[in-house]
Design a protein around this motif. Structure first.
Motif, PDB file in Angstrom:
ATOM      1  N   GLU A 144      18.006 -63.571  -7.048  1.00 17.40           N
ATOM      2  CA  GLU A 144      18.033 -62.593  -6.008  1.00 17.40           C
ATOM      3  C   GLU A 144      17.139 -61.198  -5.880  1.00 17.40           C
ATOM      4  O   GLU A 144      16.351 -61.013  -4.855  1.00 17.40           O
ATOM      5  CB  GLU A 144      19.285 -62.136  -5.507  1.00 17.40           C
ATOM      6  CG  GLU A 144      19.905 -62.479  -3.949  1.00 17.40           C
ATOM      7  CD  GLU A 144      20.959 -62.210  -3.093  1.00 17.40           C
ATOM      8  OE1 GLU A 144      20.889 -63.003  -2.038  1.00 17.40           O
ATOM      9  OE2 GLU A 144      21.945 -61.942  -4.238  1.00 17.40           O
ATOM     10  N   GLY A 150      13.571 -67.460  -1.940  1.00 16.26           N
ATOM     11  CA  GLY A 150      13.692 -68.866  -2.246  1.00 16.26           C
ATOM     12  C   GLY A 150      13.518 -70.221  -2.164  1.00 16.26           C
ATOM     13  O   GLY A 150      11.952 -69.767  -1.942  1.00 16.26           O
ATOM     14  N   SER A 155      18.361 -70.461  -0.387  1.00 18.04           N
ATOM     15  CA  SER A 155      18.466 -68.669  -0.080  1.00 18.04           C
ATOM     16  C   SER A 155      18.246 -68.394  -1.781  1.00 18.04           C
ATOM     17  O   SER A 155      18.186 -69.153  -2.759  1.00 18.04           O
ATOM     18  CB  SER A 155      19.866 -68.000  -0.485  1.00 18.04           C
ATOM     19  OG  SER A 155      20.625 -68.813  -2.020  1.00 18.04           O
ATOM     20  N   ARG A 400      30.165 -67.800  -4.042  1.00 19.48           N
ATOM     21  CA  ARG A 400      28.799 -66.526  -3.508  1.00 19.48           C
ATOM     22  C   ARG A 400      29.502 -65.061  -3.355  1.00 19.48           C
ATOM     23  O   ARG A 400      30.285 -65.267  -3.684  1.00 19.48           O
ATOM     24  CB  ARG A 400      27.785 -66.314  -2.867  1.00 19.48           C
ATOM     25  CG  ARG A 400      27.383 -67.368  -2.362  1.00 19.48           C
ATOM     26  CD  ARG A 400      26.418 -67.270  -0.660  1.00 19.48           C
ATOM     27  NE  ARG A 400      25.411 -66.043  -0.719  1.00 19.48           N
ATOM     28  CZ  ARG A 400      23.975 -65.976  -0.846  1.00 19.48           C
ATOM     29  NH1 ARG A 400      23.781 -66.351  -1.928  1.00 19.48           N
ATOM     30  NH2 ARG A 400      24.125 -64.696  -0.993  1.00 19.48           N
TER      31      ARG A 400
END
Length: 533
Positions: A144, A150, A155, A400
């Motif tokens: 990330e 993504g 994501s 998450r």
């Protein structure tokens, strides 16, 4: 997205897959797949154990914990490093001399009980899952930050979780222990080189830290003084949990079965102690440096404003990658982020192989299909590798980071502590007693594992519902209570039940000299010959 960072990341994947292809096992035997033929040298094995052990929790989590809590966070480094002392003193050499495939196999054979073996398999799988998930979380966090995009509608975080887990699952499934060993050795050297580069750059620039650093709580945290995050009881509980957990970690202890001799296993542990000691010293140093460097760098690096609030990182695990970008721009970010993925993938490889050994060897070969051929057994191990990887990735996507409030300074370090707690409370006491107390029985080990493991799970689940306090700190790191409970239950039940009849032979096998073991083998041969005549 940085082109240089992505190129660095792709280069890491190419190296990992290339090493696996070159070193893949030429035979389809279970000894080659699970134990690399038991021919791994001391230096190679020490590097591989470090690669196996120095996970995302070590690379990202320790620096993050120090970044958030200062000296209190440094207890992670102390506990992680101290874990190999009991391994060196009590476990490594006898475990290798006994010479099985896994911890579950060792306990099942030592205590002559299928119930102990199957219960151990269940506990091992809990430990593996608790350890696997945070590694996948670490891969997602790093992707990330590094890539920021993504694929297939996922994501960036979910994409990082799935890609990093999938790559290493393929490596393990086709490379087995031999490919995994060399991958972990190479990955450790790359990981250590990245941390050393960062330490040199930070030291050359110079850093300092003040006595008081504000964070987002009602009261400031005293960064330079212990006790702000944990009280004395919490500090002791955390170190004991991490130090005792190492001897019960299946992915680490299984590596000792790959050593050619007990002496090689002990020497390997000495090398590991020196290497991980240096690594954790650097990690603590980098976490400390981040508290000074990052707030001072916001004005010169506008991109930091998106990652920080009042100069403090939103995600503590970004500390090392951010330092890498500050000192090495995009290439530095790529190097450190690639090292973080290496740490996660290397540990995932060991965990998946340990999972394959317990399901493929201890369950499939011994109970589901005792007449399985070597190819069938290896195929079963590869299948369980992919299943375990898929389950860990799914849980990591659900957990998450922003939806989970850790009980400790770092999310990744918190989740790994669960694995250490279960291992140190359920497996370590029983393994040590089985090695050093000849009266240990199957019934005692079984009840001890269940008591210690059950108490540990109950305690850290309860901790999640409590406000910060000394009691919560103790419950979140439960081995200080759960391990003595496991020992007490094992001893009490063992004294009321019978030890295996083969205890003398087992004792010589684990603790005797080479001459003793040779004499024992000759005696058994003579008995067999007399029986035939």
């Amino acid at each position: 997205m940085s082109t240089a960072a992505v190129i660095t990341l792709l280069a890491v994947f190419v190296v990992v897959l290339g090493v696996s292809l070159i070193t893949r096992p030429r035979n389809s035997s279970t000894v080659d797949f699970y134990l690399a033929g038991q021919r791994v040298g001391v230096v190679t094995n020490s590097w591989a154990i470090c690669g196996d052990y120095l996970s995302a929790a070590s690379f990202l989590g320790v620096a993050a914990a120090v970044y958030v809590s200062g000296l209190d966070g440094a207890w992670y480094a102390v506990g992680f490093a101290a874990g190999f002392v009991p391994v060196l003193l009590f476990v490594a050499a006898p475990l290798r001399r006994f010479g099985e495939f896994s911890l579950a196999d060792f306990l099942g054979r030592r205590l002559e009980s299928d119930r102990v073996r199957l219960t151990s398999v269940g506990v091992v799988q809990v430990v593996i899952l608790c350890y696997l998930v945070p590694q996948s979380v670490g891969g997602g966090i790093t992707w990330e930050l590094l890539v920021g995009h993504g694929i297939l509608g996922l994501s960036p975080y979910a994409t990082g979780v799935l890609i990093s887990t999938a790559v290493i699952a393929v490596v393990v499934a086709f490379g087995g222990m031999r490919g995994t060993t060399w991958n972990q050795a190479v990955q450790f050297l790359l990981l250590f080189a990245a941390l050393l580069w960062l330490a040199v750059m930070v030291t050359a620039d110079g850093f300092r830290y003040g006595d008081e650093v504000p964070v987002h709580t009602e009261d400031p945290v005293m960064f330079g003084e212990p006790g702000a995050r944990y009280g004395h009881l919490g500090q002791v509980a955390l170190v004991i949990t991490l130090a005792m957990g190492t001897a019960g970690l299946p992915h680490v202890m299984n590596r000792y079965f790959t050593s050619p001799t007990g002496r090689a296993a002990r020497t390997t542990t000495l090398w590991v102690l020196m290497l991980i000691g240096a690594f954790y010293a650097l990690a603590v140093m980098m976490g400390t440096a981040a508290r000074d460097v990052i707030p001072r760098s916001v004005a010169d690096h506008p991109w930091l404003e998106e990652l920080t609030v009042d100069g403090v990182l939103r995600v503590p695990e970004h500390a090392l990658p951010v330092l890498g970008r500050i000192y090495g721009e995009e290439a530095g970010l790529g190097l450190v982020a690639a090292a973080a993925l290496i740490a996660a993938m290397s540990t995932v490889a060991g965990l998946l192989l340990a999972s394959a050994a317990t399901w493929g060897h201890d369950v499939y070969e011994r109970h589901i299909n005792p007449g399985a051929t070597q190819k069938q057994a290896v195929r079963a191990g590869r299948l369980t590798t992919l299943i375990a990887a898929g389950l860990a990735a799914a849980l990591a996507v659900l957990l998450r980071p922003e939806t989970f409030t850790p009980a400790m300074p770092s999310l990744v370090a918190t989740m790994v502590t669960w694995a250490f707690a279960v291992a140190g409370s359920a497996l370590t006491p029983v393994v040590v007693l089985s090695i050093w107390w000849h009266r240990t029985t199957a019934a005692g080990a079984l009840t001890g594992m269940l008591a210690g493991g059950g108490a540990a799970v109950a305690m850290f689940v309860t901790a999640g519902f409590l406000e910060p306090s000394s009691l919560r700190d103790l419950l979140a790191a439960p081995t200080l209570v759960a391990a003595p409970l496991a020992v007490l239950v094992t001893v009490l039940v063992s004294r009321r039940t019978s030890a295996p009849e083969s205890i003398r032979e087992v004792w010589v096998r684990m603790h005797g000299t080479a001459a003793d073991r040779q004499a024992e083998r000759l005696a058994r041969m003579m008995v067999r010959r007399k029986g035939k005549s």
